[in-house]
Design an enzyme around this catalytic site. Sequence first.
Site, mmCIF file in Angstrom:
data_model
loop_
_atom_site.group_PDB
_atom_site.id
_atom_site.type_symbol
_atom_site.label_atom_id
_atom_site.label_comp_id
_atom_site.label_asym_id
_atom_site.label_seq_id
_atom_site.Cartn_x
_atom_site.Cartn_y
_atom_site.Cartn_z
ATOM 1 N N LYS A 35 0.810 -1.233 0.000
ATOM 2 C CA LYS A 35 0.000 0.000 0.000
ATOM 3 C C LYS A 35 0.834 1.270 0.000
ATOM 4 O O LYS A 35 0.448 2.257 -0.595
ATOM 5 C CB LYS A 35 -0.991 -0.012 1.168
ATOM 6 C CG LYS A 35 -0.365 0.043 2.535
ATOM 7 C CD LYS A 35 -1.406 -0.265 3.617
ATOM 8 C CE LYS A 35 -0.802 -0.182 4.987
ATOM 9 N NZ LYS A 35 -1.605 -0.917 5.992
ATOM 10 N N ARG A 128 -8.464 -1.710 16.799
ATOM 11 C CA ARG A 128 -8.835 -1.330 15.437
ATOM 12 C C ARG A 128 -9.804 -2.424 14.994
ATOM 13 O O ARG A 128 -10.837 -2.587 15.631
ATOM 14 C CB ARG A 128 -7.606 -1.157 14.541
ATOM 15 C CG ARG A 128 -7.904 -0.231 13.343
ATOM 16 C CD ARG A 128 -6.725 0.035 12.444
ATOM 17 N NE ARG A 128 -6.387 -1.099 11.581
ATOM 18 C CZ ARG A 128 -5.415 -1.074 10.674
ATOM 19 N NH1 ARG A 128 -4.678 0.019 10.519
ATOM 20 N NH2 ARG A 128 -5.167 -2.123 9.931
HETATM 21 C C1 LIG Z 1 -0.731 -1.723 6.638
HETATM 22 C C2 LIG Z 1 -1.030 -3.039 7.185
HETATM 23 C C3 LIG Z 1 0.022 -3.962 7.396
HETATM 24 C C4 LIG Z 1 1.473 -3.618 7.160
HETATM 25 O O1 LIG Z 1 1.974 -2.782 8.161
HETATM 26 P P1 LIG Z 1 3.538 -2.392 8.239
HETATM 27 O O2 LIG Z 1 3.672 -1.743 9.553
HETATM 28 O O3 LIG Z 1 3.814 -1.474 7.102
HETATM 29 O O4 LIG Z 1 4.304 -3.659 8.129
HETATM 30 C C5 LIG Z 1 -0.324 -5.221 7.860
HETATM 31 N N1 LIG Z 1 -1.612 -5.552 8.130
HETATM 32 C C6 LIG Z 1 -2.629 -4.689 7.957
HETATM 33 C C7 LIG Z 1 -4.019 -5.118 8.283
HETATM 34 C C8 LIG Z 1 -2.377 -3.406 7.477
HETATM 35 O O5 LIG Z 1 -3.394 -2.546 7.311
#
Ligand SMILES: *Cc1c(COP(=O)(O)O)cnc(C)c1O
Length: 355
Positions: A35, A128
């Site tokens: 992302k 969350r």
């Molecule tokens: C963005 C996201 C991740 C990745 O997080 P990082 O801290 O960049 O490794 C993993 N799981 C979910 C559900 C996310 O939204």
Amino acid sequence: MYPRVIVNREKLFKNTQIIVDEAKRHQVDVFAVTKVFCGHPDIAQICLDAGVKGLADSRIGNLKKLFGLPCDKMLLRLPMLCEVEDVIRFSDISLNSELETIRALDMEASKQHKTHKIILMIDLGDLREGILPEDVHVVVPGILACKHIALAGVGVNLTCYGGVIPDEVNLGQLDALAKDIEATYGLPLTYVSGGNSSSIYLLQEDRLPRGIHQLRVGEAIVLGRETAFGHTIKGTYDDAFLLEAQVIEIKHKQSLPIGNIGMDAFGNKPIFEDRGMMRRAIVGIGRQDVDHLGLTPLNEGVEIIGASSDHMILNVTQADAGTTLGHIMTFKMDYSAMLKLFTSEYVNKVVMFDE
Ligand SMILES: *Cc1c(COP(=O)(O)O)cnc(C)c1O
């Protein structure tokens, strides 16, 4: 064309490989989270080349761009009811916490003659997404009644809203819940998904509960940084991604604005320190494209002193005399700067092959 983001293929490959290898030693699969670079397929391909098991993104629009790549695609953000058709079409696995949404996915999967895999998210304290642990035996039978849905696993997300750090207690709880579901309903869970870049430190310290066998990793891959404590991961690079911007004005000016100070372009009253005359440069990028506080200049003696929507102002008093009009300035970036740079349509993205 500038501004542009350049990607050092070898450094990104190395970062990914170090994390994948560490995970492999603990029988953990890594899904690369795309992302922050908006699902750019060439960048995702580098992660695949370095051994990640699959790709994950929070936005279905980004997964669409990755459609052609030969691996499982995971949707990270809980599906919106309005996007169910695309979720079934463009993702193989999605993270879920609402039975109503899962039923809508089931109906759509039936229409498209597919079986859609889901990971049931459990909230273990970060507040969350996720069902509460005590509701597992209410929700799971509901999922198993959906003929075109396969319950492929359970997962947790930590250190995102509440800042909760993953440890043996909360991930141990996930591990135990997974075993409970497997025993109660007689099904194997392919994915016990133990979080994001904040879980990496548990791998490094040999403390990840044995039953966790998947991580979803973004920041640690792109910036070489684990996110529980913000430590650099040994052997990785924090400059695999660089921003280049071009100087559009260079002049000697006062450090104090002249006149009565009202508000700046963002409604704040700015405060200035009198540092005498400065040699100042403006580069053609601004807050519409980047969080300037997340940039670090690589050119010696360059300091970022501010930015408006489309201009970023640099103090180049101490910089090389070769800093002239048209000069290209280079910056390292943090996660929030990278997110904005890739999202801005005014910034070009280039994949470089070597140094
Ligand atoms: C963005 C996201 C991740 C990745 O997080 P990082 O801290 O960049 O490794 C993993 N799981 C979910 C559900 C996310 O939204």
